[in-house]
Scaffold this motif. Structure first.
Motif, PDB file in Angstrom:
ATOM      1  N   LYS A 319       0.762  -1.596   0.364  1.00 47.19           N
ATOM      2  CA  LYS A 319       0.175   0.139  -0.276  1.00 47.19           C
ATOM      3  C   LYS A 319       1.118   1.325  -0.046  1.00 47.19           C
ATOM      4  O   LYS A 319       0.791   2.312  -0.837  1.00 47.19           O
ATOM      5  N   THR A 320       1.473   1.248   0.677  1.00 46.50           N
ATOM      6  CA  THR A 320       3.069   1.922   0.588  1.00 46.50           C
ATOM      7  C   THR A 320       3.810   2.862  -0.825  1.00 46.50           C
ATOM      8  O   THR A 320       3.942   3.328  -1.488  1.00 46.50           O
ATOM      9  N   ASN A 321       3.959   1.745  -1.214  1.00 50.31           N
ATOM     10  CA  ASN A 321       4.527   1.673  -2.849  1.00 50.31           C
ATOM     11  C   ASN A 321       3.466   1.609  -3.459  1.00 50.31           C
ATOM     12  O   ASN A 321       4.139   2.652  -4.383  1.00 50.31           O
ATOM     13  N   ILE A 322       2.547   1.566  -3.518  1.00 43.63           N
ATOM     14  CA  ILE A 322       1.520   2.325  -4.853  1.00 43.63           C
ATOM     15  C   ILE A 322       1.071   3.235  -4.525  1.00 43.63           C
ATOM     16  O   ILE A 322       1.337   4.255  -5.077  1.00 43.63           O
ATOM     17  N   GLU A 323       0.991   4.386  -3.128  1.00 48.69           N
ATOM     18  CA  GLU A 323       0.848   5.179  -2.666  1.00 48.69           C
ATOM     19  C   GLU A 323       1.926   5.689  -3.186  1.00 48.69           C
ATOM     20  O   GLU A 323       2.242   7.614  -3.745  1.00 48.69           O
TER      21      GLU A 323
END
Length: 498
Positions: A319-323
């Protein structure tokens, strides 16, 4: 809402592009440093460098322009698949002292001069004319294959003989009648350039592209923009006249903003611009991205920060990498970062997750008008990508190198400065009969000296048998010290009073 906000100032004009209520692009043009990309010059070749397969061309700027061999070879030759550039020397294409017509394709940057080409293009509202190339191109932003084929047929029917055309994004859905005025205008510009080819001495300007305000209307003000707002009455009238000529259906979307108000402050652009200068960019989840720009490349690091997730570590990382991927694409575009870009996403053990993050990054970058290429993940787990350098970075417009740290972003530690003070006191004691000195330092260093009941001051005085009188000065930067020998202690009061 997609908007274009134009701030016309005394020394510079600024254009903000807003998409889905987010600032995505900033353009700045100063009166004393106007953009020259697109300008056409009659230049003179001053130096041919076979070892670099390039030449320097005097076009009348402070630094000579740079011409690569592939930009000097006629386009029709380059289209020959049998041609190998390695077999052609720059000295066989152009000669030193030769007059040559060139167009700027890259702004001067740092110590480098402008980059130029002999492959001239003349942009219009809907069409880019390529006078010396028989070619048809269509904007990659028009993805529908049926529409592309329809536009190609139109282009073939209106294309001047032995010339090329590129249809811009704004042509989508238009008919053949919409192109006629554009073609007429572009051919008129070309005739003017050709008629002046043999007139006057090099170097000189033969054609100047539009200024920032009018270029914005030509290139960015399309049907997708709900509103264009400007805070200068004269420029507002000029824009309305231009829009009436090139896209009359958009005339009602042009608005005048009262000059007595801060237009960028009103729309929240100033705050977003300041954030675009920060090294750390916070994500909504609590994670953050660190952006470090250097001359060779830009490195971007992704961290989870305050975000701890809700399911498991793998989900938190994804989720952090997508954001971060979405934010990075936005920041690269907003800051106008070009060249090599290295991204260090948080390590992902799942190959499918890596593919998902890369795909999101690529899709977000498609929103950018400047071409970028994502090369993939290296063996070290870093994402490599490149973005074409078209204009200067936002930081180069809004920031200048710090005169104290010379651009390193760092100053001496307090301990290091105390070491410099001690060395200077020792030197004075060895070579003079000084009993007292006035030490002039930055307030931060003075505070450090005063801490712990003047422990450092008393220690230096005791070690070297000298009296130190501290004078704070805001005009002294952190790295600097001034030591003045005042000889005998008896004179100290008089000197300090002065």
């Amino acid at each position: 809402m997609n908007q274009i906000i134009i701030d016309v100032g005394i020394q510079e004009n600024r254009v903000a592009v807003i998409e889905n209520n987010e600032l995505v692009e900033i353009y700045i043009e100063k009166d004393d440093n106007k953009r020259i990309v697109g300008n056409i010059y009659k230049g003179r070749v001053v130096n041919v460098l076979p070892g670099m397969q390039a030449a320097f061309v005097d076009i009348g700027l402070e630094k000579n322009a740079f011409l690569y061999v592939k930009d000097a070879i006629p386009k029709e030759m380059l289209s020959n698949k049998k041609l190998n550039l390695k077999d052609i020397s720059i000295k066989d294409v152009i000669k030193s002292g030769q007059d040559i017509i060139v167009q700027v394709i890259k702004e001067p940057f740092g110590s480098k001069g402008a980059r130029v080409t002999t492959h001239i293009t003349i942009p219009g509202r809907h069409i880019v004319l390529m006078p010396y190339t028989d070619y048809i191109g269509i904007s990659r932003r028009i993805s529908n294959e049926t529409e592309r084929n329809r536009l190609k047929e139109i282009a073939e029917s209106i294309k001047p003989e032995n010339m090329g055309l590129i249809l811009r994004t704004a042509v989508e859905g238009l008919g053949i009648e919409d192109f006629k005025d554009d073609i007429k205008f572009l051919l008129k510009v070309l005739n003017k350039i050709d008629s002046e080819r043999n007139l006057g001495f090099a170097p000189r300007v033969m054609y100047k592209d539009l200024d920032l305000v009018h270029r914005t209307v030509r290139d960015l003000f399309t049907n997708n923009v709900e509103k264009l707002v400007i805070n200068n009455r004269d420029e507002y009238k000029s824009i309305v006249e231009l829009v009436e000529m090139i896209s009359p259906q958009l005339k009602s979307r042009v608005e005048y903003f009262d000059l007595s108000y801060d237009i960028f402050g009103h729309f929240g652009i100033s705050q977003d611009m300041n954030k675009a200068l920060d090294r750390k960019v916070w994500l909504k989840s609590g994670g953050y991205v660190i952006i470090d720009e250097t001359e060779a490349l830009t490195s971007i690091d992704v961290n989870t920060g305050k975000y701890v997730g809700t399911i498991n570590l793998e989900d938190t990382v994804l989720k952090t990498n997508i954001e971060a991927a979405k934010e990075i694409a936005k920041q690269v575009r907003l800051r106008n970062i070009g060249g090599i870009i290295i991204i260090d996403f948080i390590d992902m053990n799942n190959e499918e997750h890596e593919k998902e993050v890369l795909e999101i990054l690529k899709n977000e970058l498609k929103k950018d008008r400047t071409k970028s290429t994502v090369l993939g993940i290296t063996q070290l787990g870093l994402v490599e990508m490149t973005r074409k350098k078209v204009r200067s970075r936002l930081t180069s417009h809004l920031l200048k190198e710090c005169p104290y740290c010379d651009g390193t972003g760092r100053v001496y530690s307090e301990g290091f400065v105390i070491g410099l003070i001690e060395k200077e006191i020792k030197r004075l004691k060895l070579h003079t009969s000084a009993e007292a000195v006035i030490l002039e330092v930055n307030p931060h260093i003075a505070k450090y000296l005063y801490d712990n009941n003047n422990y450092i001051i008393r220690r230096i005085e005791g070690e070297y048998g000298i009296n130190m009188f501290i004078r704070e000065s805001d005009s002294i930067h952190h790295n600097e010290i001034k030591v003045k020998n005042i000889g005998k202690v008896d004179f100290i009061k008089g000197i300090l009073d002065k």
